[in-house]
Design a protein around this motif. Structure first.
Motif, PDB file in Angstrom:
ATOM      1  N   VAL A   1     -89.874 -40.066 -71.853  1.00  0.00           N
ATOM      2  CA  VAL A   1     -89.869 -39.350 -70.818  1.00  0.00           C
ATOM      3  C   VAL A   1     -91.247 -39.173 -70.180  1.00  0.00           C
ATOM      4  CG1 VAL A   1     -89.268 -37.272 -69.192  1.00  0.00           C
ATOM      5  CG2 VAL A   1     -87.869 -37.856 -71.261  1.00  0.00           C
ATOM      6  N   THR A   2     -91.599 -40.135 -69.315  1.00  0.00           N
ATOM      7  CA  THR A   2     -93.125 -40.383 -68.810  1.00  0.00           C
ATOM      8  C   THR A   2     -93.461 -39.285 -67.575  1.00  0.00           C
ATOM      9  OG1 THR A   2     -92.501 -41.993 -67.198  1.00  0.00           O
ATOM     10  CG2 THR A   2     -92.961 -42.750 -69.560  1.00  0.00           C
ATOM     11  N   PRO A   3     -94.610 -39.079 -67.488  1.00  0.00           N
ATOM     12  CA  PRO A   3     -95.052 -38.075 -66.240  1.00  0.00           C
ATOM     13  C   PRO A   3     -94.558 -38.973 -64.955  1.00  0.00           C
ATOM     14  CG  PRO A   3     -96.702 -38.275 -67.626  1.00  0.00           C
ATOM     15  CD  PRO A   3     -95.926 -39.181 -68.080  1.00  0.00           C
ATOM     16  N   ASP A   4     -94.522 -39.941 -64.894  1.00  0.00           N
ATOM     17  CA  ASP A   4     -94.111 -40.696 -63.689  1.00  0.00           C
ATOM     18  C   ASP A   4     -92.572 -40.299 -63.352  1.00  0.00           C
ATOM     19  OD1 ASP A   4     -96.611 -41.555 -62.754  1.00  0.00           O
ATOM     20  OD2 ASP A   4     -96.435 -43.665 -63.780  1.00  0.00           O
ATOM     21  N   LEU A   5     -91.814 -40.524 -64.379  1.00  0.00           N
ATOM     22  CA  LEU A   5     -90.459 -40.265 -64.200  1.00  0.00           C
ATOM     23  C   LEU A   5     -90.018 -38.815 -63.857  1.00  0.00           C
ATOM     24  CD1 LEU A   5     -87.364 -41.033 -64.700  1.00  0.00           C
ATOM     25  CD2 LEU A   5     -87.540 -40.617 -67.234  1.00  0.00           C
ATOM     26  N   LEU A   6     -90.847 -37.837 -64.642  1.00  0.00           N
ATOM     27  CA  LEU A   6     -90.749 -36.554 -64.165  1.00  0.00           C
ATOM     28  C   LEU A   6     -90.810 -36.254 -62.827  1.00  0.00           C
ATOM     29  CD1 LEU A   6     -91.732 -34.635 -67.084  1.00  0.00           C
ATOM     30  CD2 LEU A   6     -89.590 -34.230 -66.044  1.00  0.00           C
ATOM     31  N   LEU A   7     -92.029 -36.937 -62.266  1.00  0.00           N
ATOM     32  CA  LEU A   7     -92.254 -36.653 -60.765  1.00  0.00           C
ATOM     33  C   LEU A   7     -91.056 -37.301 -59.909  1.00  0.00           C
ATOM     34  CD1 LEU A   7     -96.296 -37.290 -60.888  1.00  0.00           C
ATOM     35  CD2 LEU A   7     -94.860 -35.133 -60.231  1.00  0.00           C
ATOM     36  N   THR A   8     -90.671 -38.544 -60.158  1.00  0.00           N
ATOM     37  CA  THR A   8     -89.530 -38.913 -59.495  1.00  0.00           C
ATOM     38  C   THR A   8     -88.363 -38.258 -59.683  1.00  0.00           C
ATOM     39  OG1 THR A   8     -90.692 -41.199 -59.993  1.00  0.00           O
ATOM     40  CG2 THR A   8     -88.208 -41.154 -59.451  1.00  0.00           C
ATOM     41  N   LEU A   9     -88.047 -37.602 -60.832  1.00  0.00           N
ATOM     42  CA  LEU A   9     -87.060 -36.553 -60.636  1.00  0.00           C
ATOM     43  C   LEU A   9     -87.098 -35.597 -59.815  1.00  0.00           C
ATOM     44  CD1 LEU A   9     -86.327 -36.641 -64.907  1.00  0.00           C
ATOM     45  CD2 LEU A   9     -85.041 -37.695 -63.096  1.00  0.00           C
TER      46      LEU A   9
END
Length: 554
Positions: free
Chosen positions: A254-262
């Motif tokens: 779970v990358t920071p970019d994925l969390l921001l997208t979520l």
């Protein structure tokens, strides 16, 4: 008498120390850390109404001001209308009743709302209360590395800058999922690892329905990377929200970019397509494990909280259950500390609490395949989605097999039912309703405020007493006989009077345990039956040194 040793200074350990102190039992809390807690906005807890009340009694802090009770609960479900995707907001209480038409459902869910609070706020309130408590000693930077038991007590050794030996009457392991106490006792901890995996974020923003918890089982928006399932938002004070995304099984990063997208896509999905301004406060990944210790007691050593059980899938609350452990154990330990061995009473802690948690885990494990199976015949059966929403609501709102308050119907402490037993709205073994009562000094208090003092409660239901001064009825009718019966009980009890109690007729007498569970409801004053029920609640007559010596000689 030596103090009780408590291993672990989290909410469970600190609560136990305070609960024992309220009953004049000293304790030593072994804290392996520096005595401070990391402030993590994304690490929050949900407390049921009765558990939140317990925390307020122990901490002396009105936690409702530090957390937030949900003003409502909305289960979001997707349905297709031509090419447009719309959300059908369904009231969870109405789903639970199986009604077909939810269009007129009220926003607020039925029943008391859970309290959502940051864990460091709760722990901070408990630490502050402990700091002002003369009967509690906290030993920081003290990590347990060995313990020994004898018939008369427990000896524990801690390592670290302040490593030393500690002597205690009993020891309780409240030291979390990797409990050293459990390992030193060689107690097995079987179960399932990574039952669920969630991405978590805490952020400050404005959502369309402030103060209302949101659950979306099948969000229509799509994100790159892992296919995200269920999404939930729970409110906190000051426009802060905790968002949880159910992740697919596996170990995908779970990358920071994925969390921001979520975050962005979820906020946009709930706000009409435009992402509102937000301030990201904290993020993390939360793994849910289901485990249950084989034993919760080994002679003078007990397990509580995450050291004894792990749960959390489908809205079940691990910390809430840990605090219920404390409510059950504290009065039993206090009674044994003050009055000598009560082995049957101490054994009942495991019998009662382990059975409840095991049932909760079984209910979650049985429901998981239907809710997380991702297909199959159930997905196409009419009404299956509505049943799933109701099942999830049970866990999150604290009802049904997944979340309802515990009932000790099969408790070894339950007295036999007698001919004079009656059946109010509360069944024996269940938690009593928090009604207004008149205390012995004539003041009006809540029944729940009298719990946790180590005494039993005897409540007389007497309509009309609420409008008369106590001096006019305290010596009238059946009161003198009941007062004499209460005085003669084998354990201290407080006599209270309620003008009414749900389902109870006039002159009903309720016997209540110190943790708020109903022992028996009797029709009228029955001194012999009240005495027998009290004796059963204490695990039978206490064994004194004299009786033990007599038994050994025979």
């Amino acid at each position: 008498m030596d103090p009780v040793i408590i291993v672990g200074a989290g909410p469970v350990g600190l609560s136990l120390a305070l609960a024992l102190a309220r009953q004049e039992v000293p304790s030593v809390v072994l804290d392996e850390g520096p005595g401070k807690d990391e402030q993590r906005a994304a690490r929050t807890v949900v407390l049921r109404e009765d558990t939140a009340a317990l925390m307020e009694r122990l901490s002396g802090v009105p936690l409702a001001g530090a957390g937030l009770r949900w003003s409502g609960w909305r289960s979001m479900r997707r349905k297709q209308v031509t090419r447009e995707v719309v959300f059908d907001a369904v009231d969870a209480a109405q789903e639970h009743e199986g009604r077909k038409d939810a269009a007129d459902a009220p926003d607020a869910a039925e029943g008391p709302a859970p309290l959502h609070i940051a864990q460091h706020v709760l722990t901070g309130a408990l630490r502050q209360a402990v700091a002002g408590q003369r009967l509690v000693k906290v030993a920081v930077e003290s990590r347990l590395d060995s313990l020994e038991q004898e018939p008369s007590g427990v000896t524990a050794h801690t390592r670290g800058p302040r490593g030393t030996w500690w002597r205690g009457s009993y020891l309780v392991g409240c030291d979390g999922s990797r409990s050293t106490v459990r390992k030193l006792l060689d107690i097995r901890f079987p179960g399932r690892t990574a039952v669920e995996r969630h991405a978590v974020a805490a952020l400050r923003t404005e959502l369309p329905r402030p103060g209302e918890a949101l659950l979306h089982r099948m969000p229509p928006w799509r994100t790159p990377g892992p296919a995200v399932g269920e999404v939930m938002a729970r409110p906190l004070p000051d426009d802060v929200w905790r968002l949880d995304w159910l992740l697919p099984p596996g170990k995908d990063l779970v990358t920071p970019d994925l969390l921001l997208t979520l975050v962005r896509e979820t906020l946009a999905g709930w706000s009409g397509g435009t992402t509102p301004a937000y301030d990201l406060l904290d993020t993390g990944v939360h793994l849910v494990h289901h485990r249950l210790a084989r034993r919760w007691r080994a002679d003078r050593v007990f397990l509580a909280g995450d050291a004894a059980h792990l749960l959390g899938a489908l809205g079940t609350q691990g910390l809430d259950e840990g605090l219920r452990d404390i409510g059950n154990l504290a009065w039993k330990l206090a009674l044994a500390w003050h009055h000598g061995p009560h082995e049957a009473l101490l054994d009942s802690y495991q019998a009662e609490r382990r059975a409840v948690v095991a049932a909760r885990l079984r209910a979650a494990d049985q429901a998981l395949p239907a809710l997380r199976g991702g297909g199959g015949l159930r997905s196409y059966m009419p009404g299956s989605a509505r049943g799933h929403d109701a099942l999830l609501a049970d866990g999150h709102l604290g009802r049904g097999a997944l979340g309802a308050p515990e009932t000790y119907t099969a408790s070894p402490l339950a007295p036999p039912r007698t001919e004079s037993a009656v059946s109010p709205a509360t069944e024996p073994g269940a938690q009593v309703v928090d009604v207004r009562v008149t205390a012995e000094d004539g003041s009006f208090v809540r029944l729940r405020d009298r719990l946790g003092r180590g005494t039993l409660l005897v409540v007389l239901v007497a309509p009309g007493t609420g409008v008369w001064e106590r001096k006019h009825w305290v010596s009238a009718g059946i009161m003198p006989r009941l007062a004499a019966a209460v005085t003669a009980l084998p354990h201290p009890a407080e006599l209270l009077v309620a003008e009414s109690y749900p389902g109870a007729a006039a002159h009903t007498v309720l016997l209540i345990r110190p943790d708020g569970h109903l022992v028996a409801a009797l029709s009228g004053v029955r001194p012999a039956e009240l005495y027998q029920a009290t004796e059963a609640t204490l695990g039978g007559p206490a064994k004194t040194e004299a009786t033990e010596a007599t038994a050994g000689a025979s």
